[in-house]
Design an enzyme around this catalytic site. Structure first.
Site, PDB file in Angstrom:
ATOM      1  N   HIS A   1       0.867  -1.180   0.000  1.00 38.05           N
ATOM      2  CA  HIS A   1       0.000   0.000   0.000  1.00 38.05           C
ATOM      3  C   HIS A   1       0.907   1.236   0.000  1.00 38.05           C
ATOM      4  CE1 HIS A   1      -2.828   2.976   1.683  1.00 38.05           C
ATOM      5  NE2 HIS A   1      -3.816   2.155   1.357  1.00 38.05           N
TER       6      HIS A   1
ATOM      7  N   ASP B   1       2.954  -4.124   7.937  1.00 40.04           N
ATOM      8  CA  ASP B   1       1.669  -3.464   7.725  1.00 40.04           C
ATOM      9  C   ASP B   1       0.584  -4.514   7.948  1.00 40.04           C
ATOM     10  OD1 ASP B   1      -0.696  -2.461   6.708  1.00 40.04           O
ATOM     11  OD2 ASP B   1       0.143  -1.823   4.788  1.00 40.04           O
TER      12      ASP B   1
ATOM     13  N   GLN C   1      -4.582  -5.304   6.817  1.00 45.99           N
ATOM     14  CA  GLN C   1      -5.485  -6.298   6.231  1.00 45.99           C
ATOM     15  C   GLN C   1      -5.399  -7.656   6.909  1.00 45.99           C
ATOM     16  OE1 GLN C   1      -7.730  -5.422   4.108  1.00 45.99           O
ATOM     17  NE2 GLN C   1      -6.930  -3.389   3.651  1.00 45.99           N
TER      18      GLN C   1
ATOM     19  N   LYS D   1     -10.958  -0.986  10.180  1.00 45.65           N
ATOM     20  CA  LYS D   1     -11.097  -2.144   9.302  1.00 45.65           C
ATOM     21  C   LYS D   1     -11.542  -3.397  10.052  1.00 45.65           C
ATOM     22  CE  LYS D   1      -7.509  -0.423   6.143  1.00 45.65           C
ATOM     23  NZ  LYS D   1      -8.337  -0.062   4.979  1.00 45.65           N
TER      24      LYS D   1
ATOM     25  N   CYS E   1      -4.724   2.451  -3.768  1.00 45.17           N
ATOM     26  CA  CYS E   1      -3.485   2.965  -3.147  1.00 45.17           C
ATOM     27  C   CYS E   1      -2.330   1.985  -3.341  1.00 45.17           C
ATOM     28  CB  CYS E   1      -3.689   3.256  -1.662  1.00 45.17           C
ATOM     29  SG  CYS E   1      -4.856   4.585  -1.338  1.00 45.17           S
TER      30      CYS E   1
END
Length: 407
Positions: free
Chosen positions: A121, A198, A201, A224, A361
């Site tokens: 991302h 990261d 997700q 999220k 993104c």
């Protein structure tokens, strides 16, 4: 509790959009919020709205207990060793920027290497681009396999003794690829590099154990995973955080302020300058309670069933491409012939179906895929097989609407 029952716990999903029952398939962008989170936020503002840490009055004490209690929930959620390793931030982007600006500035120099992947991302590309420019470091990319996965032999080749930072997404927000973080960390640590993950997700969808992964930093966002917007957390190994300098200065994070010099509080507060994200953190704690009660074994099983069913139903469509590996997290990124993804998403929206369209993104990844944009359907605990059926039927209508493209 099945998905149909779970869906009833999300008030926003009980509505029609454009005359059709809402089918929400955009949870990778932001998830919907269960009533328990909404009520927790309402309770804070109605009953004990107050600043934290600073006051000795009753409301301030309750707010502080709830805020620090939420930190402990995050610690337990990530299986971190110590709650002082949990920093509340505005989300994944802020967390990654904090690491690049603080740890990166002090530990990356001219000629050093920063290793990332093309599937990142933008939030996990741009901070490292800027750091490399400031420091004269080299930004290197681990190549992707044709199916959008990472091969460990490529990781071994990319990481050298010059590598100071390896920054990688746990789960791709486009491909659904689940990266081998633990194995990558083992390779990086052999060369003295730190690993920044990261987790935007992954945290909402799977069991995460930062101790088992042995990552050095892990960032995720609350919105999220059923929590409020504007709040997330950064996990960092304690000895690394203790050696890092804060990047925001003001109230809350100070120990002593003189006319010409100041000192900082201990962890975690030295990284939380100003009035912290009190309501957001408390809401995030409630979201963690919600997903923990559901159980990540059940969440992962449910999302796998949705992915399998999606491949089955969407595989019936001609001129339809799914990007990424077959084994993946709960999202499907696709292209319908030569129809622009924005047009596909517009037709689906007319049917009450919310999907994401664009570059997500992830423009370097779009270039690697040789497309300018894609459409994406992403799943969460409230989605059902009937939602996949609605998506499939909506795509059939899109093909009919743009029949000239397929003739």
């Amino acid at each position: 509790m099945n998905a149909t029952e779970i869906k009833k716990l999300f008030p926003i999903l009980d509505q029609n959009v454009n005359g059709n029952p809402l089918v929400y398939l955009d949870s990778s962008a932001t998830s919907q919020k269960p009533i328990s989170v909404i009520e927790k936020l309402d309770d804070y503002y109605r009953r004990y709205n107050s600043n934290v840490h600073r006051g000795v009055h009753t409301l301030g004490t309750i707010a502080t207990d709830e805020y620090e209690g939420a930190r402990e929930k995050v610690r337990s959620f990530l299986h971190a060793r110590d709650s002082s390793e949990i920093i509340f931030t505005r989300g994944t982007t802020t967390s990654l920027n904090l690491v690049a600006s603080s740890y990166g500035n002090d530990n990356v120099g001219e000629g050093d290497e920063i290793v990332i992947t093309p599937m990142e991302h933008h939030s996990n590309i741009i901070p490292w681009q800027q750091l490399a420019k400031r420091k004269g470091a080299t930004l290197k990319y681990i190549p992707l396999q044709p199916n959008g996965t990472i091969a460990l032999e490529d990781v071994r080749e990319a990481i050298t003794d010059k590598t100071k930072v390896v920054a990688v997404t746990h789960v791709s927000n486009v491909l659904g690829t689940i990266n081998p973080i633990k194995e990558m960390a083992e390779i990086a640590h052999r060369h003295g590099a730190v690993v920044v993950v990261d987790g935007a997700q992954s945290a909402p969808h799977m069991h995460v154990d930062v101790e088992a992964l042995d990552c050095d930093f892990y960032a995720f966002s609350g919105h999220k995973m059923g929590g409020p917007t504007g709040v997330g957390a950064l996990y960092g190994k304690k000895h690394l955080l203790e050696a890092m300098e804060p990047v925001e200065f003001g109230g809350e994070m100070i120990d002593f302020v003189g006319l010409y010099d100041s000192t900082w509080k201990e962890l975690p507060w030295k990284f939380e300058g100003g009035t912290p994200i009190i309501a957001g953190a408390i809401g995030l704690g409630a979201a963690i309670d919600f997903v923990t009660d559901l159980g990540f074994d059940e969440i992962e099983k449910h999302e796998k069933e949705l992915v399998d069913y999606s491949f089955e139903r969407l595989g019936e469509l001609k001129d339809f491409t799914i990007f990424g590996p077959r084994e993946r997290a709960g999202l499907i990124t696709f292209q319908l012939g030569d129809v622009h993804p924005h047009d596909v998403a517009t037709v689906l929206d007319a049917e009450g179906i919310a999907v994401r369209a664009g570059h997500h993104c992830a423009q370097p990844l779009m270039k690697w895929l040789e497309v300018t944009a894609t459409a994406r359907a992403s799943f969460y605990v409230y989605n059902t097989k009937e939602d996949i059926d609605a998506l499939t039927n909506g795509l059939v209508k899109a093909k009919e609407y743009f029949s000239d493209v397929f003739s």
